[in-house]
Design an enzyme around this catalytic site. Structure first.
Site, short mmCIF file in Angstrom:
data_model
loop_
_atom_site.label_atom_id
_atom_site.label_comp_id
_atom_site.label_asym_id
_atom_site.label_seq_id
_atom_site.Cartn_x
_atom_site.Cartn_y
_atom_site.Cartn_z
N LYS A 174 0.71 -1.03 0.11
CA LYS A 174 -0.05 0.02 0.09
C LYS A 174 0.74 1.31 -0.04
CE LYS A 174 -1.89 2.76 2.73
NZ LYS A 174 -1.91 4.23 1.83
N SER A 227 5.16 7.35 9.93
CA SER A 227 5.04 7.96 11.36
C SER A 227 4.94 7.34 12.64
CB SER A 227 3.86 9.16 11.33
OG SER A 227 2.55 8.36 11.41
N GLU A 248 9.66 0.83 10.72
CA GLU A 248 10.75 1.81 10.25
C GLU A 248 9.75 3.36 10.64
OE1 GLU A 248 13.75 1.27 9.81
OE2 GLU A 248 13.62 -0.63 9.11
N CYS A 282 13.52 10.68 7.28
CA CYS A 282 13.37 10.21 8.74
C CYS A 282 14.77 10.31 9.42
CB CYS A 282 12.98 8.72 8.84
SG CYS A 282 14.20 7.81 7.37
N GLU A 379 10.10 15.74 15.71
CA GLU A 379 10.38 15.61 14.46
C GLU A 379 9.39 16.30 13.62
OE1 GLU A 379 8.90 11.94 12.06
OE2 GLU A 379 10.94 11.88 11.14
P1 NAD Z 1 2.13 8.14 7.77
O1 NAD Z 1 2.49 7.52 8.96
O2 NAD Z 1 1.20 9.26 8.00
O3 NAD Z 1 1.86 7.19 6.64
C1 NAD Z 1 2.37 6.12 6.41
C2 NAD Z 1 1.77 4.97 5.73
O4 NAD Z 1 0.76 4.51 6.44
C3 NAD Z 1 0.88 5.65 4.13
O5 NAD Z 1 0.56 4.74 3.29
C4 NAD Z 1 -0.66 5.91 5.06
O6 NAD Z 1 -1.60 5.79 4.20
C5 NAD Z 1 -0.67 4.70 5.90
N1 NAD Z 1 -1.70 4.97 6.97
C6 NAD Z 1 -2.27 6.07 7.47
N2 NAD Z 1 -3.08 5.81 8.41
C7 NAD Z 1 -3.13 4.22 8.68
C8 NAD Z 1 -3.53 3.51 9.64
N3 NAD Z 1 -4.55 3.98 10.49
N4 NAD Z 1 -3.43 2.01 9.52
C9 NAD Z 1 -2.76 1.70 8.34
N5 NAD Z 1 -1.86 2.58 7.58
C10 NAD Z 1 -2.20 3.89 7.61
O7 NAD Z 1 3.40 8.67 7.45
P2 NAD Z 1 4.01 9.62 6.34
O8 NAD Z 1 3.67 11.20 6.66
O9 NAD Z 1 3.63 9.11 5.05
O10 NAD Z 1 5.56 9.71 6.33
C11 NAD Z 1 6.61 10.59 7.10
C12 NAD Z 1 6.98 9.75 8.37
O11 NAD Z 1 7.60 8.48 7.70
C13 NAD Z 1 7.87 10.18 9.09
O12 NAD Z 1 7.64 10.15 10.68
C14 NAD Z 1 9.09 9.60 8.85
O13 NAD Z 1 10.24 9.77 9.73
C15 NAD Z 1 8.92 8.19 8.71
N6 NAD Z 1 9.67 7.39 7.66
C16 NAD Z 1 10.65 6.80 8.34
C17 NAD Z 1 11.43 5.92 7.60
C18 NAD Z 1 12.58 5.04 8.33
O14 NAD Z 1 13.02 4.32 7.44
N7 NAD Z 1 12.66 5.01 9.48
C19 NAD Z 1 11.61 6.24 6.20
C20 NAD Z 1 10.80 6.95 5.89
C21 NAD Z 1 9.81 7.76 6.59
#
Ligand code: NAD
Length: 476
Positions: A174, A227, A248, A282, A379
């Protein structure tokens, strides 16, 4: 409107209720729309992956390796289109979009090699007890759900897809609703290569689709990047079913600059660590710890370097930094500028949204930020750098480790013995010494503390999709 879900080897229209707008962040305007997958379509995708699993796990390691090399080659053949799409939908400068594509290609090639080595990992296990033999067998975990964010869509998906397919797992991916078009490439490549139907499924959607996937009882494992708030919901779903999960998550990483550094070189590293991908990493090194002896020389140069960054539309200008990728992210970063003003932080550069169309903000530097400021501890996910000074090595280590996150850190020092010592003392998953954001497919990726559970990349990334089985035989 695009047809955007790849289920059981077929492209289908979304039947969910959410309409997803795909935006060009440099203009703040949509350029495509798609309907999200319904919960029933998530069911179909998981069922397709389940049905494809028995045959896929029986394929030889070399067959799977050939598919993975096919993915790498096909990504290369779509080079210009993929670079342009990342520039347009993510706002990435061209050279960063190129690096992402090359990273994804390297990932598929690397896991093709590792897939081929898998049969040799099955081995006899010597037993002290007489009368028995034992051997191990590495088996795929099964059907895995992969949920990814928007900041490095090609790369984050490759880091999950390639090892999962190499291990013999079938997957439901997804992508983020912010960048839903980029990963469609993986479905198109699966079509081109004749990957068996159901081995790779892609469902697009927002939280509802993600929750339907992460809570689905047809999965054997979930791997999530995103996140912390969503990560904890995903972990709750996994715990309800006692299912393994890789997370992650976020970071608030330190870059530690000792006073024996070359100032210009240190400035280059610091700027890259906060401005690449407009700070939406991240692993952004958003907490600068600078030693007293170099601070006076470094901070004005850093201020100038940030102010001199060329910020603009990567599709029409030569830029160092593009816009933030979504309006939501732009509003979030702007809210931190407001918090900084309320807290009375000293701003040396930026601190504001740019007065132009699109979701642009200025590269920003706050100095002498209190350790309990929200800007120091949370963050932000934008080009917002906060600085504090330190006197001693012990103080630098203590301050760097004083975070609920533990993803990465950068250490800059001409004294390599000290740099190695500090690297060993930092409570994070990856440390760079005198370099910045250098990610290699052979090294691991992942964090300690609130930055997540598990590791991607390297052999660790593959083992996340493998299960160890022992076969013990009585000789009598
Ligand atoms: P997010 O958590 O808002 O979304 C991530 C994914 O989860 C998206 O596909 C979203 O549609 C999905 N999602 C949203 N609500 C959900 C739910 N209730 N259940 C299951 N899936 C759901 O994050 P974002 O804004 O897309 O990305 C930014 C975050 O990602 C930052 O915190 C960043 O640090 C982190 N990140 C971490 C790494 C790593 O390797 N540690 C890499 C890239 C990004």
């Amino acid at each position: 409107m695009t047809t955007s879900h790849y289920i059981a080897g077929r492209w289908v229209e979304g039947q969910g209720s959410d309409c997803i707008s795909v935006n060009d962040p440099a203009l703040g305007l949509p350029f495509a729309e798609l309907m999200a997958a319904s919960v029933a379509q998530v069911d179909q995708a998981v069922a397709a992956a389940r049905e494809a699993l028995p045959a896929w796990k029986q394929t030889s390691a070399s067959q799977r390796a050939a598919y993975l090399r096919g993915f790498a080659e096909q990504l290369g053949q779509r080079r210009e289109a993929l670079i342009t799409l990342q520039m347009r939908n993510n706002g990435k400068p061209r050279h960063e979009a190129e690096i992402d594509l090359d990273d994804a290609i390297a990932t598929f090639n690397y896991y093709a090699d590792l897939a081929e080595q898998l049969p040799q990992k099955n081995c006899d296990v010597p037993l002290a007890a007489p009368g028995f033999t034992a051997r191990t067998r590495l088996e795929p975990v099964g059907v895995v759900g992969l949920i990814v964010p928007w900041n490095f869509p090609l790369v984050t998906s490759a880091w999950k897809l390639a090892p999962a397919l190499a291990a013999g797992c079938t997957v439901v991916l997804k992508p983020s609703e912010v960048t839903p078009l980029i990963e469609q490439t993986y479905g198109q490549i699966a079509d081109t290569l004749g990957l068996p139907a159901g081995v790779l499924n892609i469902v697009n959607g927002k939280a509802e689709t993600g929750a339907a996937l992460s809570g689905h009882n047809g999965l054997d494992k979930l791997s999530f990047t995103g996140s912390n708030s969503v990560g904890s919901q995903v972990m709750r779903s996994a715990s309800a079913q006692c299912r393994p999960v890789t997370l992650e998550l976020g970071g608030k990483s330190a870059i530690v600059v000792f006073d024996d550094c070359d100032v210009e070189q240190a400035v280059e590293w610091i700027v890259a660590g906060i401005s690449w991908n407009a700070g939406q990493m991240c692993s952004a090194t958003s907490r600068l710890l600078v030693q007293d002896g170099i601070a006076e020389a470094l901070l004005p140069r850093l201020q100038a370097a940030l102010e001199n960054l060329r910020v603009g539309n990567p599709l029409s200008e030569e830029v160092d930094m593009g816009p933030l990728t979504s309006q939501a992210q732009w509003l979030k970063v702007a809210s931190y500028f407001a918090t900084a003003r309320e807290e009375g932080l000293q701003c040396l550069a930026g601190g504001k949204a740019l007065d132009r169309d699109g979701w642009f903000v200025s590269p920003t530097l706050y100095v002498d930020v209190p350790a309990d400021s929200r800007l120091w501890t949370e963050e932000i996910f934008g080009p917002v750098l906060c600085a504090r000074r330190f006197a001693t090595e012990a103080q630098a280590i203590a301050e760097a480790n004083d975070s609920r996150f533990g993803l990465v850190a950068t250490v800059c020092s001409a004294d390599l013995e000290r740099a190695e010592r500090v690297a060993d003392a930092l409570d994070v998953g990856h440390v760079w010494i005198n370099s910045v954001q250098a990610v290699f497919v052979e090294t691991s990726w992942g964090g300690t503390k609130g930055s997540g559970i598990g590791r991607e990349l390297g052999p660790w990334g593959l083992s996340g999709y493998l299960s160890v089985k022992h076969v013990t035989r009585c000789l009598g």
